[in-house]
Design a protein around this motif. Structure first.
Motif, PDB file in Angstrom:
ATOM      1  N   GLN A  18       0.803 -45.902 -99.567  1.00 19.75           N
ATOM      2  CA  GLN A  18       2.167 -46.414 -99.365  1.00 19.75           C
ATOM      3  C   GLN A  18       3.141 -45.302 -98.996  1.00 19.75           C
ATOM      4  OE1 GLN A  18       3.244 -48.818-102.859  1.00 19.75           O
ATOM      5  NE2 GLN A  18       1.089 -49.219-103.197  1.00 19.75           N
ATOM      6  N   VAL A 119      11.510 -52.784-104.905  1.00 22.27           N
ATOM      7  CA  VAL A 119      10.153 -52.669-105.435  1.00 22.27           C
ATOM      8  C   VAL A 119       9.244 -53.526-104.566  1.00 22.27           C
ATOM      9  CG1 VAL A 119      10.670 -54.440-107.205  1.00 22.27           C
ATOM     10  CG2 VAL A 119       8.690 -52.966-107.492  1.00 22.27           C
ATOM     11  N   ARG A 120       8.069 -52.998-104.315  1.00 16.62           N
ATOM     12  CA  ARG A 120       7.120 -53.708-103.456  1.00 16.62           C
ATOM     13  C   ARG A 120       6.736 -55.059-104.058  1.00 16.62           C
ATOM     14  NH1 ARG A 120       2.530 -51.899 -99.779  1.00 16.62           N
ATOM     15  NH2 ARG A 120       3.960 -50.194 -99.462  1.00 16.62           N
ATOM     16  N   ASN A 123       4.131 -55.778-107.122  1.00 17.10           N
ATOM     17  CA  ASN A 123       3.983 -54.654-108.064  1.00 17.10           C
ATOM     18  C   ASN A 123       4.423 -55.145-109.454  1.00 17.10           C
ATOM     19  OD1 ASN A 123       4.064 -52.322-109.567  1.00 17.10           O
ATOM     20  ND2 ASN A 123       5.106 -51.088-108.009  1.00 17.10           N
TER      21      ASN A 123
END
Ligand SMILES: CC(C)(COP(=O)(O)OP(=O)(O)OC[C@H]1O[C@@H](n2cnc3c(N)ncnc32)[C@H](O)[C@@H]1OP(=O)(O)O)[C@@H](O)C(=O)NCCC(=O)NCCS
Length: 163
Positions: A18, A119-120, A123
């Motif tokens: 990432q 935030v992804r 996650n």
């Protein structure tokens, strides 16, 4: 600043696919005027010994095992907003409460302003942590994480009322 290489090593482990920040990215961010970074490190050898704690073989006394960074945004003379830039705990010591400790220390002094973060999507450990620290989902940024194109969830903690 001396912890930048160790931060980049943890970053490589937790964000391998990432676009992890490099040592130089950490230096650049730490150098910004309006940022604040925290380091989480294991106790030194003497303190570990007097507490009767023996570390697993691959961990060293005093070693950096986590970090977090926050930026202050907004104009002078206005109540600022804040943005959490990063937070990570070495996988070898995750799940032991250190992430929560880092986040609460990072948020100290930000009570007057709103705090934002990305935030992804998916996650769950991070999203759960943020939700239990007063953050709510306020939006989605499509394709935010490049080059993979994953979506980001935007979360916000509103100013905390003075007691
Ligand atoms: C997110 C992160 C910092 C949490 O650190 P940690 O030390 O493992 O977390 P803690 O042990 O303090 O747990 C705090 C809370 O996080 C959530 N959480 C932690 N691990 C979790 C898991 N595997 N699954 C679901 N929720 C989890 C829980 O809400 C937990 O609270 P609880 O123990 O009361 O249930 C850590 O998982 C990490 O470094 N992840 C990789 C980097 C990352 O994704 N950073 C966030 C980028 S936005």
């Amino acid at each position: 600043m001396a912890d930048a290489p160790a931060c980049a090593r943890i970053e490589e482990k937790v964000f391998a696919d990432q676009s992890p920040w490099s040592e130089q990215s950490f230096r650049d961010e730490i150098n910004q005027k309006a940022t604040r970074f925290l380091a989480l490190r294991l106790a030194n050898a003497e303190d570990l010994q007097s507490a009767g704690i023996k570390l697993p073989g691959d961990l060293e006394p005093g070693q950096l095992v986590g970090f977090a960074g926050i930026a202050q945004r907004g104009r002078a003379n206005e109540i600022p907003d804040y943005e959490i830039l990063t937070i990570a705990v070495d996988p070898r010591v995750q799940g032991a409460g250190w992430g929560r400790l880092l986040l609460s220390a990072l948020l100290e002094g930000t009570e007057a302003g709103a705090v934002f973060l990305e935030v992804r999507q998916g996650n769950e450990p991070a999203i759960n942590l943020y939700k239990t620290c007063g953050f709510e989902v306020v939006g989605v940024r499509r394709g935010y994480y490049q080059p993979q194109g994953a979506d980001a969830i935007v979360m916000r903690r509103l100013p905390v009322a003075a007691s």
